[in-house]
Write an enzyme that holds these catalytic residues in place. Structure first.
Site, PDB file in Angstrom:
ATOM      1  N   SER A 108       0.818  -1.215   0.000  1.00 63.88           N
ATOM      2  CA  SER A 108       0.000   0.000   0.000  1.00 63.88           C
ATOM      3  C   SER A 108       0.843   1.254   0.000  1.00 63.88           C
ATOM      4  CB  SER A 108      -0.852   0.053   1.278  1.00 63.88           C
ATOM      5  OG  SER A 108      -1.713  -1.020   1.363  1.00 63.88           O
ATOM      6  N   HIS A 138      -0.986  -2.862  -7.408  1.00 66.82           N
ATOM      7  CA  HIS A 138      -1.738  -2.460  -6.220  1.00 66.82           C
ATOM      8  C   HIS A 138      -3.231  -2.613  -6.456  1.00 66.82           C
ATOM      9  CE1 HIS A 138      -2.973   0.754  -3.104  1.00 66.82           C
ATOM     10  NE2 HIS A 138      -2.761  -0.388  -2.498  1.00 66.82           N
ATOM     11  N   GLU A 179      -3.454  -0.315  -9.718  1.00 62.25           N
ATOM     12  CA  GLU A 179      -2.360   0.605 -10.036  1.00 62.25           C
ATOM     13  C   GLU A 179      -1.132  -0.241 -10.382  1.00 62.25           C
ATOM     14  OE1 GLU A 179      -3.362   4.447  -7.205  1.00 62.25           O
ATOM     15  OE2 GLU A 179      -2.422   2.724  -6.269  1.00 62.25           O
ATOM     16  N   ASN A 201      -3.875   5.911  -2.547  1.00 58.34           N
ATOM     17  CA  ASN A 201      -3.587   6.027  -1.108  1.00 58.34           C
ATOM     18  C   ASN A 201      -2.972   7.368  -0.731  1.00 58.34           C
ATOM     19  OD1 ASN A 201      -4.665   3.583  -0.533  1.00 58.34           O
ATOM     20  ND2 ASN A 201      -2.714   2.486  -0.395  1.00 58.34           N
TER      21      ASN A 201
HETATM   22  C1  LIG Z   1      -5.290   0.659   1.740  1.00 55.49           C
HETATM   23  C2  LIG Z   1      -5.161  -0.049   0.420  1.00 55.49           C
HETATM   24  O1  LIG Z   1      -3.802  -0.024  -0.005  1.00 55.49           O
HETATM   25  C3  LIG Z   1      -5.992   0.475  -0.709  1.00 55.49           C
HETATM   26  C4  LIG Z   1      -7.468   0.200  -0.527  1.00 55.49           C
HETATM   27  O2  LIG Z   1      -7.934  -0.878  -0.772  1.00 55.49           O
HETATM   28  S1  LIG Z   1      -8.372   1.482   0.039  1.00 55.49           S
HETATM   29  C5  LIG Z   1      -9.997   0.836   0.132  1.00 55.49           C
HETATM   30  C6  LIG Z   1     -10.707   0.899  -1.178  1.00 55.49           C
HETATM   31  N1  LIG Z   1     -12.041   0.371  -0.990  1.00 55.49           N
HETATM   32  C7  LIG Z   1     -13.087   1.173  -0.770  1.00 55.49           C
HETATM   33  O3  LIG Z   1     -12.978   2.388  -0.766  1.00 55.49           O
HETATM   34  C8  LIG Z   1     -14.364   0.439  -0.514  1.00 55.49           C
HETATM   35  C9  LIG Z   1     -15.490   1.396  -0.232  1.00 55.49           C
HETATM   36  N2  LIG Z   1     -16.717   0.633  -0.019  1.00 55.49           N
HETATM   37  C10 LIG Z   1     -17.473   0.171  -1.041  1.00 55.49           C
HETATM   38  O4  LIG Z   1     -17.178   0.376  -2.217  1.00 55.49           O
HETATM   39  C11 LIG Z   1     -18.717  -0.592  -0.663  1.00 55.49           C
HETATM   40  O5  LIG Z   1     -19.078  -0.238   0.642  1.00 55.49           O
HETATM   41  C12 LIG Z   1     -18.513  -2.146  -0.752  1.00 55.49           C
HETATM   42  C13 LIG Z   1     -18.351  -2.559  -2.213  1.00 55.49           C
HETATM   43  C14 LIG Z   1     -17.347  -2.645   0.051  1.00 55.49           C
HETATM   44  C15 LIG Z   1     -19.748  -2.833  -0.172  1.00 55.49           C
HETATM   45  O6  LIG Z   1     -20.855  -2.291  -0.828  1.00 55.49           O
HETATM   46  P1  LIG Z   1     -22.298  -2.228  -0.128  1.00 55.49           P
HETATM   47  O7  LIG Z   1     -23.260  -1.790  -1.169  1.00 55.49           O
HETATM   48  O8  LIG Z   1     -22.189  -1.482   1.126  1.00 55.49           O
HETATM   49  O9  LIG Z   1     -22.540  -3.684   0.346  1.00 55.49           O
HETATM   50  P2  LIG Z   1     -23.068  -4.939  -0.422  1.00 55.49           P
HETATM   51  O10 LIG Z   1     -24.449  -4.723  -0.911  1.00 55.49           O
HETATM   52  O11 LIG Z   1     -22.813  -6.052   0.521  1.00 55.49           O
HETATM   53  O12 LIG Z   1     -22.073  -5.087  -1.667  1.00 55.49           O
HETATM   54  C16 LIG Z   1     -22.242  -4.446  -2.919  1.00 55.49           C
HETATM   55  C17 LIG Z   1     -21.958  -5.440  -4.005  1.00 55.49           C
HETATM   56  O13 LIG Z   1     -20.602  -5.894  -3.909  1.00 55.49           O
HETATM   57  C18 LIG Z   1     -20.570  -7.315  -3.744  1.00 55.49           C
HETATM   58  N3  LIG Z   1     -19.509  -7.648  -2.812  1.00 55.49           N
HETATM   59  C19 LIG Z   1     -19.159  -6.960  -1.703  1.00 55.49           C
HETATM   60  N4  LIG Z   1     -18.091  -7.546  -1.137  1.00 55.49           N
HETATM   61  C20 LIG Z   1     -17.767  -8.609  -1.913  1.00 55.49           C
HETATM   62  C21 LIG Z   1     -16.759  -9.597  -1.857  1.00 55.49           C
HETATM   63  N5  LIG Z   1     -15.830  -9.624  -0.890  1.00 55.49           N
HETATM   64  N6  LIG Z   1     -16.720 -10.531  -2.849  1.00 55.49           N
HETATM   65  C22 LIG Z   1     -17.603 -10.521  -3.837  1.00 55.49           C
HETATM   66  N7  LIG Z   1     -18.589  -9.610  -3.952  1.00 55.49           N
HETATM   67  C23 LIG Z   1     -18.668  -8.679  -2.988  1.00 55.49           C
HETATM   68  C24 LIG Z   1     -21.933  -7.688  -3.189  1.00 55.49           C
HETATM   69  O14 LIG Z   1     -22.289  -9.013  -3.504  1.00 55.49           O
HETATM   70  C25 LIG Z   1     -22.837  -6.679  -3.863  1.00 55.49           C
HETATM   71  O15 LIG Z   1     -23.163  -7.113  -5.169  1.00 55.49           O
HETATM   72  P3  LIG Z   1     -24.560  -6.698  -5.829  1.00 55.49           P
HETATM   73  O16 LIG Z   1     -24.587  -5.204  -5.863  1.00 55.49           O
HETATM   74  O17 LIG Z   1     -24.542  -7.310  -7.172  1.00 55.49           O
HETATM   75  O18 LIG Z   1     -25.599  -7.267  -4.911  1.00 55.49           O
HETATM   76  N1  LIG Z   2      -6.207  -4.083   3.501  1.00 55.86           N
HETATM   77  C1  LIG Z   2      -6.292  -3.334   2.422  1.00 55.86           C
HETATM   78  O1  LIG Z   2      -7.300  -2.654   2.206  1.00 55.86           O
HETATM   79  C2  LIG Z   2      -5.160  -3.314   1.424  1.00 55.86           C
HETATM   80  C3  LIG Z   2      -5.408  -2.823   0.136  1.00 55.86           C
HETATM   81  C4  LIG Z   2      -4.352  -2.816  -0.814  1.00 55.86           C
HETATM   82  C5  LIG Z   2      -3.101  -3.285  -0.458  1.00 55.86           C
HETATM   83  N2  LIG Z   2      -2.907  -3.774   0.803  1.00 55.86           N
HETATM   84  C6  LIG Z   2      -1.572  -4.309   1.100  1.00 55.86           C
HETATM   85  O2  LIG Z   2      -1.619  -5.712   0.869  1.00 55.86           O
HETATM   86  C7  LIG Z   2      -0.759  -6.397   1.794  1.00 55.86           C
HETATM   87  C8  LIG Z   2      -1.577  -7.386   2.590  1.00 55.86           C
HETATM   88  O3  LIG Z   2      -2.589  -6.691   3.276  1.00 55.86           O
HETATM   89  P1  LIG Z   2      -3.865  -7.459   3.856  1.00 55.86           P
HETATM   90  O4  LIG Z   2      -4.855  -6.407   4.202  1.00 55.86           O
HETATM   91  O5  LIG Z   2      -4.244  -8.586   2.963  1.00 55.86           O
HETATM   92  O6  LIG Z   2      -3.252  -8.044   5.220  1.00 55.86           O
HETATM   93  P2  LIG Z   2      -3.795  -9.238   6.107  1.00 55.86           P
HETATM   94  O7  LIG Z   2      -3.296  -8.985   7.484  1.00 55.86           O
HETATM   95  O8  LIG Z   2      -5.248  -9.459   5.894  1.00 55.86           O
HETATM   96  O9  LIG Z   2      -3.054 -10.512   5.480  1.00 55.86           O
HETATM   97  C9  LIG Z   2      -1.659 -10.658   5.452  1.00 55.86           C
HETATM   98  C10 LIG Z   2      -1.376 -12.140   5.388  1.00 55.86           C
HETATM   99  O10 LIG Z   2       0.016 -12.336   5.134  1.00 55.86           O
HETATM  100  C11 LIG Z   2       0.414 -13.462   5.887  1.00 55.86           C
HETATM  101  N3  LIG Z   2       1.869 -13.428   6.020  1.00 55.86           N
HETATM  102  C12 LIG Z   2       2.609 -12.585   6.776  1.00 55.86           C
HETATM  103  N4  LIG Z   2       3.920 -12.861   6.605  1.00 55.86           N
HETATM  104  C13 LIG Z   2       3.993 -13.892   5.719  1.00 55.86           C
HETATM  105  C14 LIG Z   2       5.047 -14.632   5.127  1.00 55.86           C
HETATM  106  N5  LIG Z   2       6.324 -14.357   5.410  1.00 55.86           N
HETATM  107  N6  LIG Z   2       4.749 -15.610   4.254  1.00 55.86           N
HETATM  108  C15 LIG Z   2       3.460 -15.896   3.943  1.00 55.86           C
HETATM  109  N7  LIG Z   2       2.406 -15.229   4.468  1.00 55.86           N
HETATM  110  C16 LIG Z   2       2.678 -14.242   5.338  1.00 55.86           C
HETATM  111  C17 LIG Z   2      -0.357 -13.362   7.192  1.00 55.86           C
HETATM  112  O11 LIG Z   2      -0.428 -14.602   7.852  1.00 55.86           O
HETATM  113  C18 LIG Z   2      -1.712 -12.866   6.702  1.00 55.86           C
HETATM  114  O12 LIG Z   2      -2.592 -13.933   6.414  1.00 55.86           O
HETATM  115  C19 LIG Z   2      -0.088  -5.295   2.627  1.00 55.86           C
HETATM  116  O13 LIG Z   2       1.116  -4.946   2.017  1.00 55.86           O
HETATM  117  C20 LIG Z   2      -1.104  -4.152   2.540  1.00 55.86           C
HETATM  118  O14 LIG Z   2      -0.518  -2.893   2.751  1.00 55.86           O
HETATM  119  C21 LIG Z   2      -3.896  -3.809   1.746  1.00 55.86           C
END
Ligand SMILES: C[C@H](O)CC(=O)SCCNC(=O)CCNC(=O)[C@H](O)C(C)(C)COP(=O)(O)OP(=O)(O)OC[C@H]1O[C@@H](n2cnc3c(N)ncnc32)[C@H](O)[C@@H]1OP(=O)(O)O
Ligand SMILES: NC(=O)c1ccc[n+]([C@@H]2O[C@H](COP(=O)([O-])OP(=O)(O)OC[C@H]3O[C@@H](n4cnc5c(N)ncnc54)[C@H](O)[C@@H]3O)[C@@H](O)[C@H]2O)c1
Length: 302
Positions: free
Chosen positions: A135, A156, A168, A206
């Site tokens: 991330s 990403h 990304e 991010n």
């Molecule tokens: C930090 C990292 O590096 C980067 C990141 O990842 S940052 C995070 C980025 N993610 C976001 O910003 C997520 C923001 N949230 C959302 O977009 C929505 O809340 C969400 C898609 C997670 C859930 O949506 P919401 O409408 O509240 O719930 P829900 O109705 O259960 O789900 C919407 C649809 O997605 C599907 N869905 C949700 N989670 C799912 C999963 N894990 N697997 C498969 N399908 C899924 C549902 O089945 C549903 O499908 P439908 O519309 O056809 O019925």
């Molecule tokens: N959580 C998010 O929304 C998100 C979104 C994009 C990217 N990421 C990035 O993806 C990566 C994973 O995040 P996550 O949210 O899936 O974390 P998580 O905690 O859900 O899962 C991490 C997994 O890695 C395993 N692990 C740790 N060390 C290991 C090793 N040496 N060998 C094999 N497995 C090992 C752990 O047991 C755990 O199951 C991180 O770099 C995070 O920054 C996270």
């Protein structure tokens, strides 16, 4: 139709090893298997990979309800087909021996990632491309643990991977054009839209999203509003699908802390990267968000 990406040696990417089967690894494994790749997922224990297998099947259950409404036989066939492309194990070195592409999705910690990639570099065939799903950690710092800088990049994905449509694709100066093309093609092959970004902190999403989420935490720390009201405000007033506290819990508070701590270390004078006592306290208490059963909000433990 199965669309496969090309590897750097212009061979199609057929086999993918995904290291880490948590939130992200299991999601990436699901979309890679669903697009016809042969996928091996690795984690640290059998218990963890069993949990990942169950979570992939549950997620596929949601996918098929939409894909094949009212056709339970087609739903079961689809799930069985996707699962047949997947194997789960605990030996990363063994898993990469036949991989065209390795995607790392383990804990957001540079030393742990470097140690993993260093051992995988010795075991993987020369043509294998390495990618990190980090991330926030510079790809070049992770890649420095290997001898294949030209076959290294960032992929990403976003959480939840089966739903979020973006990947990304990050290149370092040494990433070859062939490797970049193969990574981009892989992103498209798993059904995502790709964007390119340089190896800068937080890439595109991010870099904008995490400072916003941290500012929400600081707003609450200053006593200006409750998490619940901030979440309602950002959903109803700004059209976000989740408020910043719901999203932080969804991403994982440990991951949030790893991200902000890493950036603060690199740019200690940047106020956007300043730490939060509240976030640190929750993480210290093991309140990591949805995955641990409690974060800013309580959740039903599964
Ligand atoms: C930090 C990292 O590096 C980067 C990141 O990842 S940052 C995070 C980025 N993610 C976001 O910003 C997520 C923001 N949230 C959302 O977009 C929505 O809340 C969400 C898609 C997670 C859930 O949506 P919401 O409408 O509240 O719930 P829900 O109705 O259960 O789900 C919407 C649809 O997605 C599907 N869905 C949700 N989670 C799912 C999963 N894990 N697997 C498969 N399908 C899924 C549902 O089945 C549903 O499908 P439908 O519309 O056809 O019925
Ligand atoms: N959580 C998010 O929304 C998100 C979104 C994009 C990217 N990421 C990035 O993806 C990566 C994973 O995040 P996550 O949210 O899936 O974390 P998580 O905690 O859900 O899962 C991490 C997994 O890695 C395993 N692990 C740790 N060390 C290991 C090793 N040496 N060998 C094999 N497995 C090992 C752990 O047991 C755990 O199951 C991180 O770099 C995070 O920054 C996270």
């Amino acid at each position: 139709m199965i669309v496969r990406a090309m590897s750097s040696s212009t061979q199609p990417i057929k086999t993918v090893a995904i290291i880490g089967s948590g939130l992200m690894g299991s999601g990436i494994a699901q979309v890679a298997a669903a697009s016809g790749h042969k996928v091996t997922v690795v984690d640290q224990s059998q218990e963890i990979v069993d949990k990942a297998s169950a979570s992939i099947q549950k997620s596929l259950g949601r996918v098929v309800k939409k894909k094949f409404p009212d056709d339970s036989k087609a739903q079961q066939t689809y799930i069985a087909d996707v699962m047949s492309h997947l194997s789960l194990q605990t030996d990363a070195v063994d898993a990469v021996k036949s991989a065209d592409l390795v995607i790392e999705a383990i804990v957001e910690n540079l030393d742990v990632k470097k140690s993993l990639f260093s051992s995988l570099d010795k075991a993987a065939p020369p043509h294998t491309i390495f990618a990190s799903n980090t991330s926030s950690i510079p790809i070049k710092d992770i890649a420095s643990s290997t001898t294949r800088l030209d076959r290294f990049g960032g992929l990403h994905f976003f959480n939840p991977v089966p739903v979020m449509k973006l990947v990304e694709v990050i290149r370092i100066p040494e990433t070859s054009d062939e490797t970049y093309s193969a990574l981009e093609a892989f992103g498209k092959a798993v059904g995502k839209t790709t964007v390119q970004c340089k190896d800068t902190p937080g890439f595109i999403v991010n870099r904008l999203l995490v400072p916003y989420m941290m500012e929400a935490v600081r707003l609450v720390e200053r006593g200006e509003a409750t998490p619940r009201d901030v979440d309602i405000a950002m959903k109803l007033g700004a059209g976000y699908p989740m408020g910043p506290f719901e999203l932080s819990d969804y991403v994982g508070l440990d991951t949030m802390k790893f991200i902000i701590d890493g950036w603060m270390e690199r740019e200690p004078n940047n106020p956007l990267f300043s730490k939060s006592e509240l976030l640190n306290k929750l993480v210290a208490e093991g309140k990591l968000g949805v995955k641990s059963g409690e974060g800013f909000y309580p959740y039903n433990k599964k």
